[in-house]
Design a protein around this motif. Sequence first.
Motif, mmCIF file in Angstrom:
data_model
loop_
_atom_site.group_PDB
_atom_site.id
_atom_site.type_symbol
_atom_site.label_atom_id
_atom_site.label_comp_id
_atom_site.label_asym_id
_atom_site.label_seq_id
_atom_site.Cartn_x
_atom_site.Cartn_y
_atom_site.Cartn_z
ATOM 1 N N LYS A 275 5.903 50.922 101.478
ATOM 2 C CA LYS A 275 6.469 51.217 100.171
ATOM 3 C C LYS A 275 7.012 52.643 100.124
ATOM 4 O O LYS A 275 8.080 52.914 99.528
ATOM 5 C CB LYS A 275 5.407 51.004 99.085
ATOM 6 N N LYS B 42 -2.713 39.931 96.703
ATOM 7 C CA LYS B 42 -1.833 40.250 95.567
ATOM 8 C C LYS B 42 -2.264 41.540 94.885
ATOM 9 O O LYS B 42 -1.430 42.357 94.450
ATOM 10 C CB LYS B 42 -1.865 39.111 94.550
ATOM 11 N N GLU B 43 -3.554 41.732 94.773
ATOM 12 C CA GLU B 43 -4.071 42.944 94.126
ATOM 13 C C GLU B 43 -3.661 44.188 94.908
ATOM 14 O O GLU B 43 -3.285 45.217 94.324
ATOM 15 C CB GLU B 43 -5.600 42.843 94.039
ATOM 16 N N GLU C 49 0.080 44.806 94.327
ATOM 17 C CA GLU C 49 0.308 45.408 93.011
ATOM 18 C C GLU C 49 -0.115 46.875 93.001
ATOM 19 O O GLU C 49 0.538 47.724 92.391
ATOM 20 C CB GLU C 49 -0.466 44.622 91.958
ATOM 21 N N GLU C 50 -1.203 47.153 93.680
ATOM 22 C CA GLU C 50 -1.723 48.522 93.721
ATOM 23 C C GLU C 50 -0.751 49.459 94.451
ATOM 24 O O GLU C 50 -0.524 50.596 94.030
ATOM 25 C CB GLU C 50 -3.083 48.519 94.420
ATOM 26 N N GLY D 163 2.541 48.681 95.154
ATOM 27 C CA GLY D 163 3.902 48.528 94.661
ATOM 28 C C GLY D 163 4.845 47.859 95.634
ATOM 29 O O GLY D 163 6.063 47.805 95.390
ATOM 30 N N GLU E 42 6.818 44.896 97.436
ATOM 31 C CA GLU E 42 7.199 43.529 97.085
ATOM 32 C C GLU E 42 6.635 42.566 98.120
ATOM 33 O O GLU E 42 6.599 42.868 99.320
ATOM 34 C CB GLU E 42 8.730 43.400 97.027
ATOM 35 N N SER F 86 3.488 33.111 96.856
ATOM 36 C CA SER F 86 3.550 34.473 96.311
ATOM 37 C C SER F 86 4.691 35.271 96.929
ATOM 38 O O SER F 86 4.935 36.412 96.531
ATOM 39 C CB SER F 86 2.224 35.204 96.559
#
Length: 811
Positions: A630, A661-662, A665-666, A668, A670, A699
């Motif tokens: 990221k 997924k967590e 998200e943490e 950022g 994709e 996902s």
Amino acid sequence: MHHLHGSYDMVLVAFSYVVAVVASYTVLDLVGRISTSTGGVRRAWLLFGAIAMGLGVWSMHFVGMLAFSLDVSVPYNLVTVIGSVVVVVVASFFALFMVGRSQLTLRLLLGGALLLATGISAMHYIGMAAMEINITYKPLYFSLSILIAIVASIAALWLAFYFRKGTEPSRVWKKLISGLIMGAAVVGMHYTGMYAAQFQMGDTLAVPKGMLLDQKLLAYVIACGTLFTLGLSLFGIYISNRLSRKDSEIQEHEKWYKSLFENNQDGIISIDKQSRIIGFNSAATRLTGLSGDWFDNQTIDNLLPFIVPEEQERTLELFVKSRDGDRQTYQTALIHQQGHRVEVSVINAPVILDGQVVGSYIIAKDITEEKQSKEKIQHLAFHDELTGLPNRRMFNEALAQMVASNATRFSVMVMDLDRFKLINDSLGHTYGDQFLQEMCERILQCMNGMNVTLARLGGDEFTLLCDSRYENDEVSDLAERIIKAIGTPYRLKENDFYVTASIGIAVYPADGTDAVQLLKNADTAMYEVKKNGKNGYQFYTGELNEQLQEKIELEVDLRQAISRKQLFLNYQPQIRAGDGQMIGVEALVRWNHPTKGTISPGVFIPIAEETGIIYELGTWVLREACRQMKEWHHAGGPQIPVSVNLSSQQFHQSNLAAYIKEILEETGLEPQYLELEITESMMMDASVSSSILNELTESGIRISLDDFGTGYSSLSYLKLLPIHKLKIDRSFIRDITENNNDKAIVATIISMAQHLNMDVIAEGIETKEQLDILMDNDCKKIQGYYYSRPLAADDVEEAFFAPMRLLKQKA
């Protein structure tokens, strides 16, 4: 004719009431005696009771008549007087006969009362008729006297029945009060009848034909005689009751003893001094299966053949001791008449009277089920419930005994089934248990004919104890047979499953002189096999102990490596060979040990998997790789994915998709820029793997099949599972320029992937020749030292990303 008027001697009136009370009390006591007697004794008590009751009532009546004085002397007809006595005695007999029963119905009560009332009334008015004087009666009072007689009879018989049993003081007082009431009723009937009588004297004096009596003297004589007779009756009843109570107590005790004897669930046989059987209960017949007729007139020696042969001598010896007065408790077994064995716990209890042994009791309890339960518990304590093999406890005892036997040498083998946990986790414990049972059968077949003890210590860990007759080469042969047998595929759920065995061997006394040291060193040898690729065996050597110590130290240090920030990631670029563009990177974890320097993942990853540290380690790698990618995207790209390897334990953890997924998200990142690399072994249960992989791909995460072709491949994986990329293992690339088989395999994998619309990438490319062969087969995605070795994040930035951004800016 004129009426005569009389007067009463109140002393005699009171005396007549006393006689009535004593008679009533006597009757109440007599009924209890009659109801507890049988046969001739009952008839004797009935006759005695009838005479006592009749005389008592008659005496009261006659004393009452003598208490009444007229103006003239009145003679009595003796025959008529005697007739009145007979009537009341007969009526009393039948009345007592009715109430002296175990049950008193209303019909019996009324019948007996009417009969007694008739007798009493007849006695009274026959006695009145014995007076040689004209008598008339007032109808109202005459009827009232009869009614009183009936009521008095009903009350007397009911009270007599009610108080027929029991001798405690409370009942004595109740009978005494009842006697007072009954006496008053009888006296009331008599004096009501006397009040109904009207005495008349004719105009001329008749010459008396009967006996002239001295009324007062005769009244006292009759009353005293009656009281004396009734007193003797009461005394006799009292003595009889005392004796009867003792008899009843003895009978009651006998009944209790008999009930205990007959209803006891344990078999009881009583024998005399000559060993003759003189008693037995029904439980004894059930226990042995012998009939009651068999026990009659038998000696206890005749029962000995029914004892199991191996216990006959001991059982007889203990019985003889009990016959001499010693109580014996022991266990034995007998053969039931139906043929089955019955385990019994026996008590031989001598019977001692006046200091002499007169016989004994044999009390036997069926403990077959209890003994079977104990044996089962004992078996389970020393055997594995799933396989029936000896467990850790039994093996340790056998090993300790072998050490203590001063054997010159023997071998201990520790075996672990490689990849069994994967089967257990993916297929479930039911199939895992079936698999273990099959493996045990295979090992036992390999041991057939050998003096070897096989035990299951738990899970997929087994131990074997080979005694001193087997040299190292024979132990090696056994290990090789086991490895070959274990390696044969096992079919479960329409798929073939493969496991291998890793075996470590320690030899006594060279590798240890106690059980703990031998097992520890065999364990060390087994882990050496695992480290070297599994599916083999290894004898313990001194060098292995040093390696084990190093491994233990590494485990301790690894647990602290994350918190101390000793782990870091290198990234190996993945290149498109046609234009040299980077299409992705693979994140590879490294450990910068403070004293040992950089440690390869091939060293510490197996330790992490064995100890469970892999969960924490895998999470750190995944989070750090996503964070770094990221960061590169944020700095201007390029927009490429990062590949991260998942261990088997991570893949099968619960909520894997939610957990990844967590992290996305943490950080950022994709989802389409994360590629998870899995191995074929993770997909042995397609139904389980499919659900996990589908959830991940939904996902947006991509799936790459790593090391394709090196495991136990099944093309059905490729058809059923959502796999985006195949990764050709370096083992096929290494000799691709020289080995035509490797070249053919690589060409097949590439072609198959293209036909399945999958990406394909080759790893381990180190030379131009290897690259050319891959390019000729239309494989353009490359990973290997030919382009770049794994680099630190800063080096990747400097060598690849910065120039790419510069070119992009110039363009």
